[in-house]
Write an enzyme that holds these catalytic residues in place. Sequence first.
Site, PDB file in Angstrom:
ATOM      1  N   LYS A  18     -10.745  -3.913  11.734  1.00 23.07           N
ATOM      2  CA  LYS A  18      -9.610  -3.468  12.563  1.00 23.07           C
ATOM      3  C   LYS A  18      -9.514  -4.281  13.861  1.00 23.07           C
ATOM      4  CE  LYS A  18      -7.637  -0.609   9.854  1.00 23.07           C
ATOM      5  NZ  LYS A  18      -6.411  -1.110   9.202  1.00 23.07           N
ATOM      6  N   TYR A  58     -15.361  -1.234   8.750  1.00 19.65           N
ATOM      7  CA  TYR A  58     -13.960  -0.831   8.960  1.00 19.65           C
ATOM      8  C   TYR A  58     -13.510  -1.242  10.373  1.00 19.65           C
ATOM      9  CZ  TYR A  58      -9.944   2.400   9.215  1.00 19.65           C
ATOM     10  OH  TYR A  58      -8.694   2.967   9.344  1.00 19.65           O
ATOM     11  N   GLY A  93       0.848  -1.201   0.000  1.00 14.83           N
ATOM     12  CA  GLY A  93       0.000   0.000   0.000  1.00 14.83           C
ATOM     13  C   GLY A  93       0.878   1.244   0.000  1.00 14.83           C
TER      14      GLY A  93
HETATM   15  C1  AKB Z   1     -10.834   7.021   8.706  1.00 15.87           C
HETATM   16  O1  AKB Z   1     -11.341   8.115   8.930  1.00 15.87           O
HETATM   17  O2  AKB Z   1     -11.441   6.065   8.221  1.00 15.87           O
HETATM   18  C2  AKB Z   1      -9.386   6.822   9.089  1.00 15.87           C
HETATM   19  C3  AKB Z   1      -9.213   6.315  10.484  1.00 15.87           C
HETATM   20  C4  AKB Z   1      -9.455   7.180  11.634  1.00 15.87           C
HETATM   21  O3  AKB Z   1      -8.857   5.190  10.674  1.00 15.87           O
HETATM   22  N1  AKB Z   1      -8.673   8.045   8.914  1.00 15.87           N
END
Ligand code: AKB
Length: 317
Positions: free
Chosen positions: A147, A143, A8
């Site tokens: 994580k 997301y 990346g």
């Molecule tokens: C996002 O906003 O998705 C990223 C993060 C805080 O992981 N910048």
Amino acid sequence: MKNILVVGATGQIGSELTMELRKRYGNDHVVAGYIPSAAPKGVLRDSGPSEVADVVDPNMIPEIVKKYKIDAIYNLAALLSVVAESKPMLAWNIGINGLLNILETARQFNCAVFTPSSIGSFGPTTPRVKTPQDTIQRPTTMYGVTKVTTELVSDYYFHRFGVDTRAVRFPGIISNVTLPGGGTTDYAVDIYYSAVKSEKFVCPLKEGTYMDMMYMPDALNAAVSLMEADPARLIHRNAFNIASMSFAPEEIFAEIKKNIPSFEMDYDVDPLKQSIADSWPDSLDDTCARQEWDWKPQYDLQSMTVDMIEKLKARKV
Ligand code: AKB
């Protein structure tokens, strides 16, 4: 770390991390891994080796690792929070199946691995202010789900197979080089571009929305310092809270206005971004990072703002 692969390498963090690693370890020792739709350009392309490195292809990463005798991988392949909500399967595939390809390669070839987590790994039931290192992690975004899984799987590979996995939970990263794309914290970068271009900024988050943020030099230093840290001191591994500043839109606006008095801002709240931001902490407690590997940020909102404006003006954005 002697030979490093950055996966990346053309993204927001990857493009600057690759150059920082080349500065510290030598240009030929840092391979920029990219996907064909985002090939490196300019100094990133010309200053050292680069290879197509698609994490979801199980054969590519081991081939590069063998070819360059890689002993450390910085795995930055991920979709950010907003775009992951529109492509959850892809977010999982890149974030988790890709991570497993990296970890299996690391197990086979004895590489250390850094795969960042995020403030997005927390959710609405997490303590909101000064969020502790070890606490509730029940995120409500894809997301965040990827994580938390990243943290768990990385710790699993350390405990079960001895793979040297380490990571931080990045806040929103603010940089004057490569723009972010598809994140909830992106507004804190976009606002500087509007200010320098003398445009009115339309903020997608409402007043009072606090999130942790960090200037890129501190973020790069965090990643490299943790990977260089004495393993005997590490009680935690995946992933450390780090923090340097927390602010709401009206506060970053006021700070920029001190430097550019004619700057104006309006609000037009984006419901998806707002709901994601509302599910994340206001600020993290980074005591463990400070104790276990001497983490210490250099920039606050004021010094970052002066530097951002100066650098963007110099680049005539
Ligand atoms: C996002 O906003 O998705 C990223 C993060 C805080 O992981 N910048």
